[in-house]
Design an enzyme around this catalytic site. Sequence first.
Site, PDB file in Angstrom:
ATOM      1  N   TYR A  80     -14.362  -3.405 -58.287  1.00 19.87           N
ATOM      2  CA  TYR A  80     -15.697  -3.148 -57.731  1.00 19.87           C
ATOM      3  C   TYR A  80     -16.163  -1.743 -58.107  1.00 19.87           C
ATOM      4  O   TYR A  80     -15.436  -0.763 -57.977  1.00 19.87           O
ATOM      5  CB  TYR A  80     -15.677  -3.278 -56.204  1.00 19.87           C
ATOM      6  CG  TYR A  80     -16.990  -2.857 -55.565  1.00 19.87           C
ATOM      7  CD1 TYR A  80     -18.092  -3.708 -55.589  1.00 19.87           C
ATOM      8  CD2 TYR A  80     -17.137  -1.594 -54.987  1.00 19.87           C
ATOM      9  CE1 TYR A  80     -19.297  -3.326 -55.040  1.00 19.87           C
ATOM     10  CE2 TYR A  80     -18.341  -1.198 -54.430  1.00 19.87           C
ATOM     11  CZ  TYR A  80     -19.417  -2.065 -54.459  1.00 19.87           C
ATOM     12  OH  TYR A  80     -20.616  -1.679 -53.927  1.00 19.87           O
TER      13      TYR A  80
ATOM     14  N   ASN B  61     -19.724   7.570 -52.338  1.00 21.89           N
ATOM     15  CA  ASN B  61     -19.312   6.531 -51.395  1.00 21.89           C
ATOM     16  C   ASN B  61     -18.404   7.122 -50.312  1.00 21.89           C
ATOM     17  O   ASN B  61     -17.233   6.791 -50.209  1.00 21.89           O
ATOM     18  CB  ASN B  61     -18.599   5.418 -52.173  1.00 21.89           C
ATOM     19  CG  ASN B  61     -18.416   4.163 -51.357  1.00 21.89           C
ATOM     20  OD1 ASN B  61     -17.563   3.351 -51.663  1.00 21.89           O
ATOM     21  ND2 ASN B  61     -19.206   3.983 -50.313  1.00 21.89           N
TER      22      ASN B  61
ATOM     23  N   GLN C  17     -21.648  24.751   3.129  1.00 26.99           N
ATOM     24  CA  GLN C  17     -21.287  24.363   1.769  1.00 26.99           C
ATOM     25  C   GLN C  17     -22.402  24.743   0.804  1.00 26.99           C
ATOM     26  O   GLN C  17     -23.579  24.620   1.134  1.00 26.99           O
ATOM     27  CB  GLN C  17     -21.061  22.846   1.675  1.00 26.99           C
ATOM     28  CG  GLN C  17     -19.961  22.314   2.561  1.00 26.99           C
ATOM     29  CD  GLN C  17     -19.752  20.827   2.372  1.00 26.99           C
ATOM     30  OE1 GLN C  17     -18.643  20.377   2.149  1.00 26.99           O
ATOM     31  NE2 GLN C  17     -20.811  20.051   2.456  1.00 26.99           N
TER      32      GLN C  17
ATOM     33  N   ARG D 109     -21.238  23.827  -6.294  1.00 25.56           N
ATOM     34  CA  ARG D 109     -19.982  23.335  -5.709  1.00 25.56           C
ATOM     35  C   ARG D 109     -19.312  22.266  -6.564  1.00 25.56           C
ATOM     36  O   ARG D 109     -18.083  22.181  -6.593  1.00 25.56           O
ATOM     37  CB  ARG D 109     -20.251  22.818  -4.296  1.00 25.56           C
ATOM     38  CG  ARG D 109     -19.047  22.294  -3.555  1.00 25.56           C
ATOM     39  CD  ARG D 109     -19.251  22.301  -2.041  1.00 25.56           C
ATOM     40  NE  ARG D 109     -20.539  21.775  -1.653  1.00 25.56           N
ATOM     41  CZ  ARG D 109     -20.749  20.527  -1.195  1.00 25.56           C
ATOM     42  NH1 ARG D 109     -19.732  19.692  -1.078  1.00 25.56           N
ATOM     43  NH2 ARG D 109     -21.958  20.136  -0.832  1.00 25.56           N
TER      44      ARG D 109
ATOM     45  N   ASN E 147     -14.625   3.497 -51.360  1.00 27.68           N
ATOM     46  CA  ASN E 147     -14.239   2.128 -51.694  1.00 27.68           C
ATOM     47  C   ASN E 147     -14.578   1.845 -53.160  1.00 27.68           C
ATOM     48  O   ASN E 147     -15.673   2.205 -53.601  1.00 27.68           O
ATOM     49  CB  ASN E 147     -14.989   1.144 -50.784  1.00 27.68           C
ATOM     50  CG  ASN E 147     -14.711  -0.297 -51.147  1.00 27.68           C
ATOM     51  OD1 ASN E 147     -13.578  -0.750 -51.076  1.00 27.68           O
ATOM     52  ND2 ASN E 147     -15.744  -1.012 -51.572  1.00 27.68           N
TER      53      ASN E 147
ATOM     54  N   LYS F  77     -41.015  32.998 -13.880  1.00 26.86           N
ATOM     55  CA  LYS F  77     -41.785  31.773 -13.659  1.00 26.86           C
ATOM     56  C   LYS F  77     -42.036  31.040 -14.985  1.00 26.86           C
ATOM     57  O   LYS F  77     -41.854  29.827 -15.097  1.00 26.86           O
ATOM     58  CB  LYS F  77     -43.108  32.087 -12.962  1.00 26.86           C
ATOM     59  CG  LYS F  77     -43.918  30.833 -12.626  1.00 26.86           C
ATOM     60  CD  LYS F  77     -45.181  31.175 -11.855  1.00 26.86           C
ATOM     61  CE  LYS F  77     -44.875  31.527 -10.413  1.00 26.86           C
ATOM     62  NZ  LYS F  77     -44.383  30.349  -9.632  1.00 26.86           N
TER      63      LYS F  77
ATOM     64  N   GLU G 117     -29.829  -3.298 -47.435  1.00 24.26           N
ATOM     65  CA  GLU G 117     -29.283  -3.613 -48.756  1.00 24.26           C
ATOM     66  C   GLU G 117     -29.023  -5.108 -48.886  1.00 24.26           C
ATOM     67  O   GLU G 117     -27.902  -5.556 -49.045  1.00 24.26           O
ATOM     68  CB  GLU G 117     -28.004  -2.785 -48.990  1.00 24.26           C
ATOM     69  CG  GLU G 117     -27.644  -2.578 -50.446  1.00 24.26           C
ATOM     70  CD  GLU G 117     -26.514  -3.510 -50.881  1.00 24.26           C
ATOM     71  OE1 GLU G 117     -26.749  -4.287 -51.842  1.00 24.26           O
ATOM     72  OE2 GLU G 117     -25.440  -3.463 -50.275  1.00 24.26           O
TER      73      GLU G 117
ATOM     74  N   ASN H 238     -26.296  -6.960 -47.031  1.00 25.43           N
ATOM     75  CA  ASN H 238     -24.885  -6.648 -47.284  1.00 25.43           C
ATOM     76  C   ASN H 238     -24.416  -5.601 -46.277  1.00 25.43           C
ATOM     77  O   ASN H 238     -23.363  -5.748 -45.652  1.00 25.43           O
ATOM     78  CB  ASN H 238     -24.713  -6.142 -48.719  1.00 25.43           C
ATOM     79  CG  ASN H 238     -23.276  -5.749 -49.007  1.00 25.43           C
ATOM     80  OD1 ASN H 238     -22.357  -6.508 -48.741  1.00 25.43           O
ATOM     81  ND2 ASN H 238     -23.075  -4.559 -49.552  1.00 25.43           N
TER      82      ASN H 238
END
Length: 712
Positions: free
Chosen positions: A104, A256, A344, A350, A380, A452, A480, A483
């Site tokens: 390929y 690739n 708290q 916290r 590939n 501000k 493509e 594919n």
Amino acid sequence: MAGVAQNGHQEMDFCMKVDPLNWEMAADSLKGSHLDEVKKMVAEFRKPVVKLGGETLTVAQVAAIAAKDNVKTVKVELSEGARAGVKASSDWVMDSMGKGTDSYGVTTGFGATSHRRTKNGGALQKELIRFLNAGVFGNGTESCHTLPQSGTRAAMLVRINTLLQGYSGIRFEILEAITKLLNHNVTPCLPLRGTITASGDLVPLSYIAGLLTGRPNSKAVGPNGETLNAEEAFRVAGVNGGFFELQPKEGLALVNGTAVGSGLASMVLFDANVLAVFSEVLSAIFAEVMNGKPEFTDHLTHKLKHHPGQIEAAAIMEHILDGSSYVKAAQKLHETDPLQKPKQDRYALRTSPQWLGPQIEVIRSATKMIEREINSVNDNPLIDVSRNKALHGGNFQGTPIGVSMDNARLALASIGKLMFGQFSELVNDYYNNGLPSNLTAGRNPSLDYGFKGSEIAMASYCSELQFLANPVTNHVQSAEQHNQDVNSLDLISARKTAEAVDILKLMSSTYLVALCQAIDLRHLEENLRNAVKNTVSQVAKRTLTMGTNGELHPSRFCEKDLLRVVDREYVFAYADDACSANYPLMQKLRQVLVDHALQNGENEKNANSSIFQKILAFEDELKAVLPKEVESARAALESGNPAIANRIKECRSYPLYRFVRGELGAELLTGEKVRSPGEECDKVFTAMCNGQIIDSLLECLKEWNGAPLPIC
């Protein structure tokens, strides 16, 4: 390594019985603290040489080569040991072509048209580069449609590293040429858009190949920003021997792969890791200036939750707060007057370790995923010389990049959300425990609106950041001729994450300037309170101690309660006009005297022992001297001679404050000065983008031993 095959290609023992699936390796990479990893990344970033061998490249090294400020100081060296393997795969392709082997991209067409065949391998590679040159640039080498030079440099480095492993069928000389381009700061122009990273970053990488082959449409940017054609680029970079005539498979080897997406992802994650640590330290400083209660960092709380990111975030904040002068003062206040603030702290303070911990874990995991990717072979077919075959697979699929970038971007957005929540509390006098509204530091709050505008800007930054948190990878389009029906969109996701990093830097710089403002306001608050206390005490002694005939007066017992009022009242609730009857200080001081008068009983009927009779004298005397003393205390601080030193110098967070105020010269902002908040934020933002702030950040944590304080 199992050995070396006869043809020179390194023969990898991939079927080892130990960790055959790589999970153990992945887990081992996460050992140790995140902070230690960031320190290591910073050290790697600053090394003068990046040595490439194919398997040990880090995101920090990619970021170092990509950085504009490093192009003259950091160089790339190729491992000579990789030459034999690279040559072996290149020779194998030529041999197989000569034998008529059908492979390929060597003898076939590409993608959905791979049914086509040719024996003209060189011409096929030339056509591959031509049809992939489908990008659109617009005008100029740095137009909005051109990939930034830093991103291109990152891609070049990553692609060299991948090809060095010897599975791609390309000549070593081509890798040397790309290295020369990097080392001489000659950068090909790549399109910003046009890749889906399903068969690699085909379109952008084809422009690197176009420059190497001398295509007439190829362009590069030289060391001084000048535009170069291919011939000029080769001359400046010292690449001799003319343009490359691509042999079979070489064009495919160049294009690739996932290098553009993973290169940009590496740059992004270097910054993201630093920003994650930065957010931890800023949260600790937020706790300091808000008079927060440090128990939210207690190790037992976080150990019971089990998540390592949370445990480390809490431990880092605990380290910053341990011994902090602000924390000591706040603890004393909470002990003596527990009702002055809620039991708290609010969630933005916290629960900051619980919020930041998962984001740190996500960013760290993404970093490891990208480091695996930049050391992978991702094209590939793969040339397996040892087994004498070409393997047709799909390592070009950039899914690890797209997914890790989506995840990292969501983490960055969450960090920004916390930062905005903390900032909103900081500028709001209803929540900030005595700081002035908008962090105004001027004498007249009616003509000073402080931060501000910055709060509005922060809301804008945060909104855009939250929008960017939306995933990219769920927007895949079949491409493509169907594919490439699934594709990773990794470069798009990496680009959006780069935008997110930039916005989080805007937020972080604005927030740090605001925190420094709050630190100085606490300093001013302490000096003004001290002046008011001393003045009230002196006036009380002069007007309340003695009666008209020199006898001790019952009102002398009021002083302690008067001073308690000064201690409890927020200074900035009256600082612009301390003696105003409309402000709480004078109202509450008078109430103390009234309460004592009511308790004075029958003595109030006697003019010589009446406390009511003393109120007017006390207030008149106070009005005569207090405004001057308040102004004097403010002026002394502004001239650098305050009665009380700034507590920040006794804190582990001091290096960041010193950096902003000292090295950058960003000053306390007031409406009395011409300088705007944006000007000061710009200084910090620029320093952050240039990496100047990293040393001060790490200095805050230099004493941390990597563990939380003992539970005791």
